[in-house]
Design an enzyme around this catalytic site. Structure first.
Site, mmCIF file in Angstrom:
data_model
loop_
_atom_site.group_PDB
_atom_site.id
_atom_site.type_symbol
_atom_site.label_atom_id
_atom_site.label_comp_id
_atom_site.label_asym_id
_atom_site.label_seq_id
_atom_site.Cartn_x
_atom_site.Cartn_y
_atom_site.Cartn_z
ATOM 1 N N ASP A 66 4.879 2.029 1.337
ATOM 2 C CA ASP A 66 6.228 2.094 1.058
ATOM 3 C C ASP A 66 6.995 0.556 1.766
ATOM 4 O O ASP A 66 8.028 0.264 1.454
ATOM 5 C CB ASP A 66 7.064 3.180 2.010
ATOM 6 C CG ASP A 66 7.074 3.225 3.548
ATOM 7 O OD1 ASP A 66 6.235 2.405 3.945
ATOM 8 O OD2 ASP A 66 7.353 4.128 4.028
ATOM 9 N N SER A 67 5.843 -0.172 2.157
ATOM 10 C CA SER A 67 6.070 -1.598 2.082
ATOM 11 C C SER A 67 6.633 -2.301 1.045
ATOM 12 O O SER A 67 7.225 -3.312 0.841
ATOM 13 C CB SER A 67 5.143 -2.343 2.900
ATOM 14 O OG SER A 67 3.878 -2.014 2.070
ATOM 15 N N ASP A 105 2.233 6.747 0.029
ATOM 16 C CA ASP A 105 3.126 6.749 1.143
ATOM 17 C C ASP A 105 4.369 7.694 0.842
ATOM 18 O O ASP A 105 4.779 7.579 -0.179
ATOM 19 C CB ASP A 105 3.899 5.477 1.613
ATOM 20 C CG ASP A 105 3.191 5.136 3.103
ATOM 21 O OD1 ASP A 105 2.453 5.703 3.546
ATOM 22 O OD2 ASP A 105 3.366 3.823 3.092
ATOM 23 N N LYS A 135 0.266 9.606 2.697
ATOM 24 C CA LYS A 135 0.474 9.176 4.023
ATOM 25 C C LYS A 135 1.849 9.560 4.527
ATOM 26 O O LYS A 135 2.904 9.128 3.979
ATOM 27 C CB LYS A 135 -0.017 7.741 4.014
ATOM 28 C CG LYS A 135 0.194 7.127 5.528
ATOM 29 C CD LYS A 135 -0.577 5.894 5.904
ATOM 30 C CE LYS A 135 0.283 4.791 5.395
ATOM 31 N NZ LYS A 135 1.638 4.493 6.024
ATOM 32 N N GLU A 137 4.109 8.960 8.481
ATOM 33 C CA GLU A 137 4.448 8.524 9.796
ATOM 34 C C GLU A 137 4.781 9.637 10.712
ATOM 35 O O GLU A 137 5.610 10.566 10.411
ATOM 36 C CB GLU A 137 5.273 7.354 9.622
ATOM 37 C CG GLU A 137 5.022 6.246 8.829
ATOM 38 C CD GLU A 137 6.055 4.974 8.730
ATOM 39 O OE1 GLU A 137 7.112 5.217 9.600
ATOM 40 O OE2 GLU A 137 6.166 4.193 8.044
ATOM 41 N N GLU A 204 -0.919 1.454 13.947
ATOM 42 C CA GLU A 204 -0.283 -0.040 13.816
ATOM 43 C C GLU A 204 0.540 -0.607 14.921
ATOM 44 O O GLU A 204 1.014 0.172 15.588
ATOM 45 C CB GLU A 204 0.690 0.242 12.618
ATOM 46 C CG GLU A 204 1.637 -1.115 12.528
ATOM 47 C CD GLU A 204 2.354 -1.111 11.071
ATOM 48 O OE1 GLU A 204 2.397 -0.081 10.225
ATOM 49 O OE2 GLU A 204 3.099 -1.974 10.801
HETATM 50 O O1 KIV Z 1 3.727 0.654 4.012
HETATM 51 C C1 KIV Z 1 2.744 0.263 4.289
HETATM 52 O O2 KIV Z 1 2.185 -0.850 3.642
HETATM 53 C C2 KIV Z 1 1.762 0.477 5.388
HETATM 54 C C3 KIV Z 1 0.868 -0.301 5.986
HETATM 55 C C4 KIV Z 1 1.167 -1.545 6.437
HETATM 56 C C5 KIV Z 1 -0.236 0.624 6.832
HETATM 57 O O3 KIV Z 1 2.099 1.622 5.652
#
Ligand code: KIV
Length: 287
Positions: A66-67, A105, A135, A137, A204
């Site tokens: 989600d970055s 994510d 994924k 969090e 992280e």
């Molecule tokens: O969103 C993302 O890119 C991440 C990584 C930095 C682990 O969660």
């Protein structure tokens, strides 16, 4: 949201893209899990088909992180990322890869309310993208959700330590675990997430001692970012390691200066357009 399948075969005859010629067997979640304590796992983020094609031969996992909120959409943080963004970019990355396991994510707000909410949205992401896993969090509070998903056919990668979706609670992106209490809490979160069935765990932005303790304690592979070389694998945001941005967090190693490469190429193009030295006869269709 569109109900069209997004994992259609890629038509190379009509596209600029150039996929790996020999499709290989994709790495699966069980094979990633078996890498605990073995050959280090290579993971990078990818959001587009072309980048996926370039990264795929070298990576075990591609993370549609989600970055992308910041990297692709210019958002201030990941809180504004939507399911639709994740589904569209996830499908593109699956289309551009043959080898790596693709992990998508779950965006903020799509899984925290209840295990049922998480299941509905995780299932939608897997259906619409063709990805192998999601994924999410969080620590102990999310363990029941991770158990609910994994028992219903949805592999989950955990993410502990610095969890960027919690930026409004954390107040920033500083390293986590500096106090004894917080360090203990991160270890407990990691153990809970692993015991709930996560097949791997991103850790992280924590002190190295915490990353090592977690790696030694949990049965699944740990994937470090700003953590430790002792983790079972590493992940970086691809645009960070390629040098696309001026700001370089401490934990990033820049392997290229892509911003400089782009600047040089575009500067030359602009000069040539202005001086009418582009296009030359090589690039025009003479009658
Ligand atoms: O969103 C993302 O890119 C991440 C990584 C930095 C682990 O969660």
């Amino acid at each position: 949201m569109s109900t069209l399948p997004k994992t259609l075969t890629f038509d190379t005859s009509t596209s600029r893209a150039n996929p790996t010629p020999q499709p290989m067997k994709r790495l699966t979640v069980p094979r990633i899990r078996q890498r605990k304590g073995g050959e280090p796992i290579v993971m990078l983020t990818a959001y587009t088909v072309r980048m996926a094609q370039l990264l795929d031969p070298h990576c075990d996992m591609l993370l549609v992180g989600d970055s992308l909120g910041q990297v692709i959409y210019g958002l201030p943080h990941t809180v504004g990322v939507t399911m639709e963004m994740m589904a569209l970019h996830g499908a593109a990355v699956v289309r551009g890869s043959y080898h790596a396991a693709v992990i998508v994510d779950m965006p903020f707000g799509s899984y925290e309310a209840s295990p049922e909410q998480a299941f509905t949205n995780a299932a939608q992401l897997l259906k619409e993208t063709g990805a192998a896993a999601v994924k999410l969090e969080g620590g102990r509070a999310l363990a029941p959700t991770i158990e609910f998903l994994t028992q219903r056919g949805i592999p989950v990668m955990g993410h502990v330590g610095l969890t960027p979706q919690a930026v409004n609670i954390l107040g920033g992106y500083g390293v986590r675990g500096k106090s004894k209490e917080e360090a203990r809490s991160i270890v407990e979160d990691s153990v809970a997430v692993a015991q709930a069935g996560a097949f791997s765990l991103v850790i992280e932005g924590v002190l190295e001692s915490i990353a090592i303790e977690v790696t030694n304690k949990v049965a699944c592979p740990t994937i470090g970012i700003g953590a430790s070389a002792q983790c079972d694998g590493q992940v970086l945001v691809t645009e960070d390691m390629l040098g696309m941005f001026e700001r370089v967090p401490k934990f990033v190693k820049r392997y290229q200066d892509m911003a400089g490469v782009v600047d040089g190429a575009v500067r030359e193009y602009a000069e040539q357009v202005r001086s009418r030295s582009f296009p030359t006869e090589d690039q025009i269709y003479a009658g």
